[in-house]
Design a protein around this motif. Structure first.
Motif, PDB file in Angstrom:
ATOM      1  N   GLU A 153       0.834  -1.210   0.000  1.00 52.35           N
ATOM      2  CA  GLU A 153       0.000   0.000   0.000  1.00 52.35           C
ATOM      3  C   GLU A 153       0.866   1.256   0.000  1.00 52.35           C
ATOM      4  O   GLU A 153       0.593   2.215  -0.735  1.00 52.35           O
ATOM      5  CB  GLU A 153      -0.918  -0.012   1.222  1.00 52.35           C
ATOM      6  CG  GLU A 153      -1.854   1.186   1.280  1.00 52.35           C
ATOM      7  CD  GLU A 153      -2.760   1.156   2.493  1.00 52.35           C
ATOM      8  OE1 GLU A 153      -3.484   2.152   2.719  1.00 52.35           O
ATOM      9  OE2 GLU A 153      -2.730   0.153   3.228  1.00 52.35           O
ATOM     10  N   ASN A 176       1.157   4.111  -2.918  1.00 48.25           N
ATOM     11  CA  ASN A 176       0.946   5.534  -2.625  1.00 48.25           C
ATOM     12  C   ASN A 176       2.155   6.377  -3.037  1.00 48.25           C
ATOM     13  O   ASN A 176       2.005   7.514  -3.512  1.00 48.25           O
ATOM     14  CB  ASN A 176       0.661   5.730  -1.139  1.00 48.25           C
ATOM     15  CG  ASN A 176      -0.677   5.143  -0.725  1.00 48.25           C
ATOM     16  OD1 ASN A 176      -1.572   4.977  -1.557  1.00 48.25           O
ATOM     17  ND2 ASN A 176      -0.817   4.822   0.551  1.00 48.25           N
ATOM     18  N   GLN A 217       2.077   9.329  -5.738  1.00 47.97           N
ATOM     19  CA  GLN A 217       2.573  10.661  -5.399  1.00 47.97           C
ATOM     20  C   GLN A 217       3.636  11.122  -6.392  1.00 47.97           C
ATOM     21  O   GLN A 217       3.677  12.302  -6.792  1.00 47.97           O
ATOM     22  CB  GLN A 217       3.160  10.637  -3.982  1.00 47.97           C
ATOM     23  CG  GLN A 217       3.616  11.997  -3.473  1.00 47.97           C
ATOM     24  CD  GLN A 217       2.468  12.980  -3.340  1.00 47.97           C
ATOM     25  OE1 GLN A 217       1.413  12.642  -2.814  1.00 47.97           O
ATOM     26  NE2 GLN A 217       2.658  14.205  -3.822  1.00 47.97           N
ATOM     27  N   ASN A 275      -5.073  12.300 -10.430  1.00 51.54           N
ATOM     28  CA  ASN A 275      -5.085  11.160  -9.508  1.00 51.54           C
ATOM     29  C   ASN A 275      -5.464   9.857 -10.208  1.00 51.54           C
ATOM     30  O   ASN A 275      -4.855   8.798  -9.965  1.00 51.54           O
ATOM     31  CB  ASN A 275      -6.059  11.442  -8.359  1.00 51.54           C
ATOM     32  CG  ASN A 275      -6.034  10.346  -7.309  1.00 51.54           C
ATOM     33  OD1 ASN A 275      -5.014  10.107  -6.672  1.00 51.54           O
ATOM     34  ND2 ASN A 275      -7.161   9.664  -7.131  1.00 51.54           N
TER      35      ASN A 275
END
Length: 337
Positions: A148, A152, A156, A165
């Motif tokens: 996870e 992320n 980013q 996104n």
């Protein structure tokens, strides 16, 4: 008239079997206390059903905000408990040998620097796989957290490049699994093993009781009297004896399904009616199997010892603890018997 005589003879044999059981403390204890005591004693071990808070040592050589965030996320996972973290390399073998920790997670000194540069950071995990079930829970928990965080970080990175996104998510994870568990949706070991234990207790007590009943008749040399009561009919003897065990273990079936399954919150996604019917059929088959085994012994103690010795091999051959497809060919053939 013939049917009425047959019914009276069967009922007389059932009453006789009841008196024999009530007069034999060992059999009475086996039939009445065994399933209840064993079912609570054995299944209570797995009451938590899922391994939680397995102790893990984290060696944080980076000591950055990013590494501390990773440690907090790992500690928040239900399967893992970070008991200690430190900087510098400890004696990992000693920590694991002494069973203080089931795993040691080592974060490199340049962890945060590599992440910020969009490069791959290597995190090492040393696990005690001698207790593989616990180790698997730890590995899965830590892997979930790191996966996870890695996703992320990639998202980013792409967002910093100016992507929105949705586009960043698709690039970070181009293929996403849609996993849907049909049974044991929580992947709880307790839901798996408790059902097997209840089935084993159910099977063993019934088979042993039936075998001891027949072996006791041979030991007491009372088969002649029994055949006389049944007018020489083997069917009447088996039916008369079997009625008592069928009724008793039908009660246990109701008890297991409605009490143990409720207490341990074991889900039943299929038909309860069908499950009950199959279990009732199993009672008949197990009783007949026990009677057949009992005919080979002249003493009830020998029958009891034999079945106690065979209980574990029978459980292994059932394919519950290890799939039959993985058995050697000759053992697989034996298991089908």
């Amino acid at each position: 008239m013939k049917f009425a005589d047959t019914f009276r003879q069967i009922l007389a044999i059932t009453k006789r079997e009841s008196r024999l059981i009530l007069g034999n403390r060992s059999v009475l204890l086996l039939l009445l206390a065994g399933p209840i005591i064993y079912s609570f004693l054995y299944t209570s071990i797995f009451v938590s059903k899922i391994q939680r808070d397995v102790p893990v040592l984290v060696v944080d050589n980076d000591n950055s905000e990013m590494s501390r965030s990773l440690i907090r996320h790992i500690d928040a996972h239900e399967a893992v408990a970070v008991r200690s973290w430190q900087k510098g390399m400890p004696d990992i073998r000693s920590e694991i040998y002494e069973m203080k920790y089931m795993a040691v997670l080592i974060i490199p000194h340049n962890y945060s620097q590599l992440i910020k540069q969009g490069k791959q950071a290597k995190i090492s995990l040393v696990a005690n796989n001698s207790r593989f079930m616990i180790a698997n829970d730890v590995l899965r928990g830590i892997n979930d957290v790191i996966s996870e965080i890695a996703e992320n970080s990639v998202v980013q990175y792409y967002q910093n490049k100016g992507l929105n996104n949705k586009r960043a998510l698709s690039l970070a994870e181009p293929v996403r699994f849609d996993i849907r568990s049909l049974f044991n949706t929580t992947e709880a070991y307790g839901d798996f093993i408790i059902v097997g234990l209840l089935a084993l207790i159910f099977q063993q007590t019934l088979v042993v009781a039936a075998a001891v009943s027949i072996a006791n008749e041979r030991e007491e040399r009372s088969l002649g009297l029994l055949f006389h009561k049944a007018s020489g009919s083997f069917f009447k003897i088996i039916t008369g004896k079997g009625i008592l065990y069928f009724l008793l273990f039908s009660i246990y079936t109701f008890f297991f399904f409605n009490f143990h399954f409720f207490i341990y919150k074991i889900p039943i996604n299929g038909s309860m009616l069908l499950l009950t019917i199959v279990t009732e059929m199993q009672i008949i088959v197990l009783f007949l199997f026990g009677c057949i085994v009992g005919t080979f012994f002249r003493q009830k103690l020998l029958a009891l010892i034999f079945l106690a010795f065979m209980s574990y091999p029978i459980f292994l051959l059932s394919g519950y603890s290890w799939p039959q497809a993985a058995f050697p060919e000759f053992i697989r053939i034996i298991s089908y018997m």
